[in-house]
Design a protein around this motif. Structure first.
Motif, PDB file in Angstrom:
ATOM      1  N   MET A   1      -6.187  31.303 -45.070  1.00  0.00           N
ATOM      2  CA  MET A   1      -6.548  31.055 -43.253  1.00  0.00           C
ATOM      3  C   MET A   1      -5.147  30.909 -42.789  1.00  0.00           C
ATOM      4  O   MET A   1      -4.261  30.018 -43.537  1.00  0.00           O
ATOM      5  N   VAL A   2      -5.160  31.258 -41.723  1.00  0.00           N
ATOM      6  CA  VAL A   2      -3.682  31.099 -40.827  1.00  0.00           C
ATOM      7  C   VAL A   2      -4.347  30.454 -39.323  1.00  0.00           C
ATOM      8  O   VAL A   2      -5.294  30.850 -38.952  1.00  0.00           O
ATOM      9  N   TRP A   3      -3.295  29.542 -38.937  1.00  0.00           N
ATOM     10  CA  TRP A   3      -3.673  29.216 -37.507  1.00  0.00           C
ATOM     11  C   TRP A   3      -3.508  30.376 -36.400  1.00  0.00           C
ATOM     12  O   TRP A   3      -2.833  30.979 -36.461  1.00  0.00           O
ATOM     13  N   ASN A   4      -4.289  30.391 -35.398  1.00  0.00           N
ATOM     14  CA  ASN A   4      -4.418  31.198 -34.321  1.00  0.00           C
ATOM     15  C   ASN A   4      -4.432  30.449 -32.929  1.00  0.00           C
ATOM     16  O   ASN A   4      -5.302  29.815 -32.817  1.00  0.00           O
ATOM     17  N   GLU A   5      -3.081  30.538 -32.315  1.00  0.00           N
ATOM     18  CA  GLU A   5      -2.806  29.884 -31.348  1.00  0.00           C
ATOM     19  C   GLU A   5      -3.712  30.176 -30.177  1.00  0.00           C
ATOM     20  O   GLU A   5      -4.201  29.333 -29.149  1.00  0.00           O
ATOM     21  N   THR A   6      -4.247  31.465 -29.956  1.00  0.00           N
ATOM     22  CA  THR A   6      -5.261  31.815 -28.742  1.00  0.00           C
ATOM     23  C   THR A   6      -6.358  30.963 -29.116  1.00  0.00           C
ATOM     24  O   THR A   6      -6.865  30.604 -28.065  1.00  0.00           O
ATOM     25  N   LEU A   7      -7.099  30.989 -30.148  1.00  0.00           N
ATOM     26  CA  LEU A   7      -8.347  30.505 -30.430  1.00  0.00           C
ATOM     27  C   LEU A   7      -8.148  29.093 -30.888  1.00  0.00           C
ATOM     28  O   LEU A   7      -9.228  28.375 -30.957  1.00  0.00           O
ATOM     29  N   LYS A   8      -7.059  28.483 -31.159  1.00  0.00           N
ATOM     30  CA  LYS A   8      -6.879  27.094 -31.401  1.00  0.00           C
ATOM     31  C   LYS A   8      -7.693  26.980 -32.728  1.00  0.00           C
ATOM     32  O   LYS A   8      -8.314  25.659 -32.790  1.00  0.00           O
ATOM     33  N   CYS A   9      -7.827  27.672 -33.680  1.00  0.00           N
ATOM     34  CA  CYS A   9      -8.210  27.263 -35.088  1.00  0.00           C
ATOM     35  C   CYS A   9      -7.908  28.291 -36.131  1.00  0.00           C
ATOM     36  O   CYS A   9      -6.961  29.336 -35.669  1.00  0.00           O
ATOM     37  N   LYS A  10      -7.999  28.013 -37.300  1.00  0.00           N
ATOM     38  CA  LYS A  10      -7.856  28.691 -38.391  1.00  0.00           C
ATOM     39  C   LYS A  10      -8.704  30.089 -38.352  1.00  0.00           C
ATOM     40  O   LYS A  10      -9.947  29.813 -38.267  1.00  0.00           O
ATOM     41  N   ILE A  11      -8.349  30.946 -38.815  1.00  0.00           N
ATOM     42  CA  ILE A  11      -8.886  32.397 -38.963  1.00  0.00           C
ATOM     43  C   ILE A  11      -8.382  33.198 -40.554  1.00  0.00           C
ATOM     44  O   ILE A  11      -7.448  32.831 -40.563  1.00  0.00           O
ATOM     45  N   PRO A  12      -9.311  33.990 -40.884  1.00  0.00           N
ATOM     46  CA  PRO A  12      -8.721  34.662 -42.086  1.00  0.00           C
ATOM     47  C   PRO A  12      -7.545  35.353 -41.959  1.00  0.00           C
ATOM     48  O   PRO A  12      -7.373  36.235 -40.877  1.00  0.00           O
ATOM     49  N   GLU A  13      -6.619  35.382 -42.731  1.00  0.00           N
ATOM     50  CA  GLU A  13      -5.282  36.305 -42.671  1.00  0.00           C
ATOM     51  C   GLU A  13      -5.461  37.714 -42.502  1.00  0.00           C
ATOM     52  O   GLU A  13      -6.396  37.970 -43.314  1.00  0.00           O
ATOM     53  N   GLY A  14      -4.873  38.310 -41.674  1.00  0.00           N
ATOM     54  CA  GLY A  14      -5.159  39.587 -41.301  1.00  0.00           C
ATOM     55  C   GLY A  14      -6.235  39.798 -40.196  1.00  0.00           C
ATOM     56  O   GLY A  14      -6.219  41.023 -39.659  1.00  0.00           O
ATOM     57  N   TRP A  15      -6.940  39.001 -39.852  1.00  0.00           N
ATOM     58  CA  TRP A  15      -7.817  39.071 -38.611  1.00  0.00           C
ATOM     59  C   TRP A  15      -6.887  39.282 -37.430  1.00  0.00           C
ATOM     60  O   TRP A  15      -6.019  38.559 -37.182  1.00  0.00           O
ATOM     61  N   LYS A  16      -7.573  39.810 -36.325  1.00  0.00           N
ATOM     62  CA  LYS A  16      -6.750  39.989 -34.830  1.00  0.00           C
ATOM     63  C   LYS A  16      -7.751  39.497 -34.023  1.00  0.00           C
ATOM     64  O   LYS A  16      -9.161  39.524 -34.083  1.00  0.00           O
TER      65      LYS A  16
END
Length: 73
Positions: A1-16
């Protein structure tokens, strides 16, 4: 899981992150009120979290998925 600044939450690595309109065709159904329905087995969604009543015909194909009207790009 990586932090996504746009969504302000973690999402699976490789997701856009994409706008919904970039991955789906968005169409509105036709409006039908309960007084305009004909007895049938097609569920009519007219707001809320569940269907409101039944009608005798659908205005979309089986490939359709419903979204709340508050959903926006």
């Amino acid at each position: 899981m990586v932090w996504n600044e746009t969504l302000k939450c973690k999402i699976p690595e490789g997701w856009k992150v994409k706008k919904f309109s970039e991955i789906a065709l968005i169409k509105r159904g036709t409006t039908i009120t309960e007084k305009d329905t004909t007895k049938g087995d097609v569920k009519v969604v007219a707001g809320g979290l569940d269907f409101s009543y039944y009608h005798n015909q659908s205005n979309r194909t089986s490939e359709c998925r419903g979204l709340a009207s508050e959903f926006s790009d």
